[in-house]
Design a protein around this motif. Structure first.
Motif, PDB file in Angstrom:
ATOM      1  N   TRP A 365       0.829  -1.205   0.000  1.00 40.64           N
ATOM      2  CA  TRP A 365       0.000   0.000   0.000  1.00 40.64           C
ATOM      3  C   TRP A 365       0.867   1.261   0.000  1.00 40.64           C
ATOM      4  O   TRP A 365       0.609   2.193  -0.760  1.00 40.64           O
ATOM      5  N   GLN A 366       1.901   1.284   0.833  1.00 45.58           N
ATOM      6  CA  GLN A 366       2.773   2.460   0.886  1.00 45.58           C
ATOM      7  C   GLN A 366       3.519   2.647  -0.428  1.00 45.58           C
ATOM      8  O   GLN A 366       3.709   3.769  -0.897  1.00 45.58           O
ATOM      9  N   ASN A 367       3.925   1.540  -1.031  1.00 49.08           N
ATOM     10  CA  ASN A 367       4.646   1.630  -2.299  1.00 49.08           C
ATOM     11  C   ASN A 367       3.742   2.169  -3.407  1.00 49.08           C
ATOM     12  O   ASN A 367       4.157   3.011  -4.219  1.00 49.08           O
ATOM     13  N   ILE A 368       2.500   1.695  -3.444  1.00 50.20           N
ATOM     14  CA  ILE A 368       1.537   2.205  -4.429  1.00 50.20           C
ATOM     15  C   ILE A 368       1.282   3.694  -4.204  1.00 50.20           C
ATOM     16  O   ILE A 368       1.271   4.498  -5.156  1.00 50.20           O
ATOM     17  N   ARG A 369       1.093   4.073  -2.940  1.00 48.60           N
ATOM     18  CA  ARG A 369       0.863   5.485  -2.618  1.00 48.60           C
ATOM     19  C   ARG A 369       2.054   6.336  -3.039  1.00 48.60           C
ATOM     20  O   ARG A 369       1.892   7.435  -3.596  1.00 48.60           O
ATOM     21  N   ASN A 370       3.265   5.839  -2.768  1.00 43.91           N
ATOM     22  CA  ASN A 370       4.465   6.599  -3.121  1.00 43.91           C
ATOM     23  C   ASN A 370       4.603   6.757  -4.638  1.00 43.91           C
ATOM     24  O   ASN A 370       5.033   7.814  -5.124  1.00 43.91           O
ATOM     25  N   GLU A 371       4.256   5.705  -5.379  1.00 40.58           N
ATOM     26  CA  GLU A 371       4.346   5.790  -6.841  1.00 40.58           C
ATOM     27  C   GLU A 371       3.362   6.816  -7.388  1.00 40.58           C
ATOM     28  O   GLU A 371       3.664   7.555  -8.341  1.00 40.58           O
ATOM     29  N   ILE A 372       2.184   6.891  -6.784  1.00 37.39           N
ATOM     30  CA  ILE A 372       1.197   7.891  -7.209  1.00 37.39           C
ATOM     31  C   ILE A 372       1.706   9.299  -6.905  1.00 37.39           C
ATOM     32  O   ILE A 372       1.620  10.210  -7.740  1.00 37.39           O
TER      33      ILE A 372
END
Length: 487
Positions: A365-372
Motif C-alpha cells: 500500500w505504501q509503495n503504491i501510494r508513493n508511486e502515485i
C-alpha cells in the motif's frame, strides 16, 4: 555438475531431527494406550522406523566433522517437512481405519502446514490416538518444525541455525529477540506453550472434555482447524466455545515476538505497533461488512448468527484457521468473495498463520501510494516504512515479487484444477485455501463435497501448494535454480 554440498553434515543433522520425530510419535501412542486402543502399535512402528532411520543416519556420518552452511540449511528446511510427513503417514496408513498413500500424505502435510484440509470424511470413527496425532502435527507445525528443533538442539545455535530460521519463518524481516537463535526459539515457544495452556483451561471449563480441549487448542493456537468431530466446533452448540476460540485465533494471528515483548511489559509498544493496528482494523472492517451483508439479506435469525457467527468466521478466515460455523456457505456471494480475500490477506508475519500477511500489504500500500505521489511530484523522495524503520528498495522489490509469484501460483494451480471439470470458483477457492494454509471448503470441498472426493492428481497438486505456501515459496523456488546446486 560439480557441487560442494556437504552431504554428510546434512545427513547427520537430518538424522538428529528424525530422532526427535521418533520421540514425538510416542505421545499419540501413549494416548492410544490410555484409551485402550489397538492403534498404539501403529505409532510404535512409526516411532521405531524413525528411530532406526535417524540412528543409521547419525551412525553413517559419525566421523563427519563438516558444518552445514546456509545453502545446506535451505535444503534441510525445504525437505524436512516432507521427511517428517513420510514417517507421519505410517499411523494413518496402518491404523484401524487406514488411508491410502495419497490421502495419508495429503492429511499429514495438511497437518504440519496447519492447513486443516482433511480427506477423512468421518473423523469420529478414528481412534483418540489418530485424532491427537492430527492435532499434534498442527501444533508442532504452527511455529515451524525447524523452530521447534532449534529450541531442542544446541548444536544448531550457530549461523546455520539463523539461516534455517530465516528460511522457515514467515514475513519480510526476521528479527531475533536474543543474540542467540536458540534462546529466541525458546522464548517464542515459551509464549506458545503458555497460550496453549491458557486455552486448554478455558475450553475445559466449558462443555468440552479434556481431550477435546487439548486437541482444539492445538489446532486453534496453530491456526490449523482440525477437529475431533464431524460437525467441528458446532458439535457443542456453544457460544462460549466460539467466543473462546475467536479470541485464541485472533491472538495466534499476532506476531509472537510482539506477544513476547508484551509479556515482558512493553504494552505501549504493542498498541503502537502499526501491523497490529492494521490487522485489527482489517478484521473489524471485514466483520462490519459481513454483518451489514447479513442485515441486508435478512438471513440472520438470532443474536449469535448476527454478531458471533460472522466475527468467528472472519477471524477464522483471516488467521487461516479454517474453523467454520453452520450455514456459512449460504451467506451469499459477498461472503464468498470476502472469505477469499481474507484467506489471501492473512494475519501478521511471525504468527502461525498463512496468506500474504498484513506486513506485506502495508508495504504494498505504501509503495503504491508513493508511486502515485511520485507521478505528481517527481522530484520528491518517498520511503516505505515498516516497524518504524525505512525499508530499502531491495526489500520492497522482494515483497512485490513475492506477491506476484503468490498470485501467479494461485492462478496457475486454479487453472490446472479446472482441467478436471471443476468450476473456476471451486478451483480458486480450494487453491486459495491451501496456499494460504487455511483449509476452508466451498462447493466441491464444502458441506456437500469433500477434499476426499478430489482426484489423486489434484490432491498432490494441493499438497505441493500447501508446502509452498507454508514456507512462503522462495524456500522452494531456490531449489530450481541450477547455480544453487553448483560449486
Amino acid at each position: 555438475m560439480k557441487t560442494s554440498l556437504r552431504i554428510g553434515a546434512m545427513v547427520n543433522i537430518v538424522g538428529r531431527l528424525v530422532l526427535i520425530d521418533a520421540l514425538i510419535l510416542l505421545l499419540p501412542m501413549v494416548v492410544s494406550i490410555i484409551y485402550g486402543e489397538s492403534d498404539w502399535l501403529t505409532f510404535l512402528v512409526a516411532s521405531a522406523s524413525a528411530a532406526a532411520t535417524g540412528g543409521l543416519a547419525i551412525l553413517a556420518t559419525r566421523h563427519c566433522r563438516e558444518s552445514i552452511r546456509a545453502r545446506e540449511g535451505f535444503i534441510i528446511t525445504a525437505f524436512i517437512w516432507v521427511i517428517f510427513g513420510l514417517f507421519g503417514i505410517i499411523p494413518l496408513m496402518t491404523c484401524a481405519h487406514p488411508l491410502g498413500f495419497t490421502d495419508a500424505m495429503f492429511e499429514i502435510i495438511s497437518g504440519y502446514t496447519t492447513t486443516g484440509a482433511s480427506v477423512i470424511r468421518d473423523v469420529e470413527v478414528m481412534s483418540h490416538g489418530i485424532l491427537f496425532w492430527r492435532a499434534l502435527s498442527q501444533w508442532i507445525g504452527g511455529l515451524g518444525i525447524i523452530l521447534f528443533m532449534l529450541a531442542l538442539l544446541p548444536e544448531l545455535n550457530k549461523s546455520i541455525g539463523i539461516s534455517m530460521f530465516n528460511a522457515e519463518a514467515t514475513g519480510i524481516t526476521h528479527d531475533k529477540i536474543h543474540p542467540r537463535i536458540r534462546q529466541t526459539a525458546l522464548s517464542l515457544w515459551g509464549v506458545y506453550v503458555a497460550l496453549t495452556l491458557i486455552s486448554i483451561l478455558l475450553l475445559w471449563v466449558g462443555p468440552m472434555n479434556l481431550f477435546d480441549s487439548v486437541c482444539h487448542t492445538f489446532t486453534a493456537i496453530a491456526t490449523g482447524g482440525f477437529s475431533t468431530h464431524n460437525d467441528g466446533v458446532m458439535f457443542w452448540h456453544s457460544d462460549y466455545v466460539l467466543a473462546v476460540l475467536t479470541v485464541v485465533m485472533f491472538v495466534a494471528g499476532l506476531n509472537f515476538m510482539v506477544l513476547f515483548n508484551l509479556w515482558k511489559g512493553d504494552v505501549r509498544g504493542f498498541f503502537r505497533n502499526s501491523v497490529v493496528r492494521v490487522f485489527s482494523a482489517m478484521t473489524l472492517a471485514a466483520y462490519v461488512s459481513l454483518l451489514l451483508s447479513a442485515l441486508i439479506r435478512g438471513n440472520a435469525t438470532g443474536w449469535n448468527e448476527l454478531l458471533l457467527y460472522p466475527l468467528f468466521h472472519v477471524v477464522s478466515a483471516i488467521t487461516s484457521t479454517g474453523f467454520t460455523v453452520a450455514g456459512a456457505e449460504s451467506w451469499g456471494s459477498y461472503a464468498l468473495l470476502l472469505t477469499i480475500l481474507l484467506m489471501t490477506c492473512g494475519a501478521c508475519a511471525g504468527s502461525t498463520t498463512g496468506g500474504l500477511k498484513t506486513d506485506r500489504l502495508i508495504v504494498l500500500w505504501q509503495n503504491i501510494r508513493n508511486e502515485i505521489h511520485t507521478t505528481a511530484f517527481p522530484k520528491r523522495m518517498y520511503v516505505v516504512r515498516l516497524y518504524g524503520s525505512a525499508l530499502d528498495n531491495s526489500m520492497v522489490s522482494r515483497v512485490a515479487a513475492f506477491t506476484a509469484i503468490y498470485m501467479l501460483l494461485t492462478v496457475i494451480a486454479s487453472a490446472i484444477i479446472t482441467f478436471f471439470g471443476y468450476t473456476f470458483t471451486d478451483s480458486l477457492f480450494m487453491v486459495t485455501s491451501c496456499i494460504g494454509c487455511n483449509g476452508l471448503g466451498y462447493g466441491a470441498t464444502g458441506v456437500e463435497g469433500s477434499f476426499a472426493l478430489l482426484p489423486d492428481t489434484v490432491k498432490w497438486l494441493l499438497t505441493a501448494v500447501m508446502l509452498a505456501g507454508r514456507l512462503e515459496i522462495f524456500t522452494y523456488l531456490v531449489l530450481f535454480i541450477p547455480s544453487f546446486w553448483r560449486r
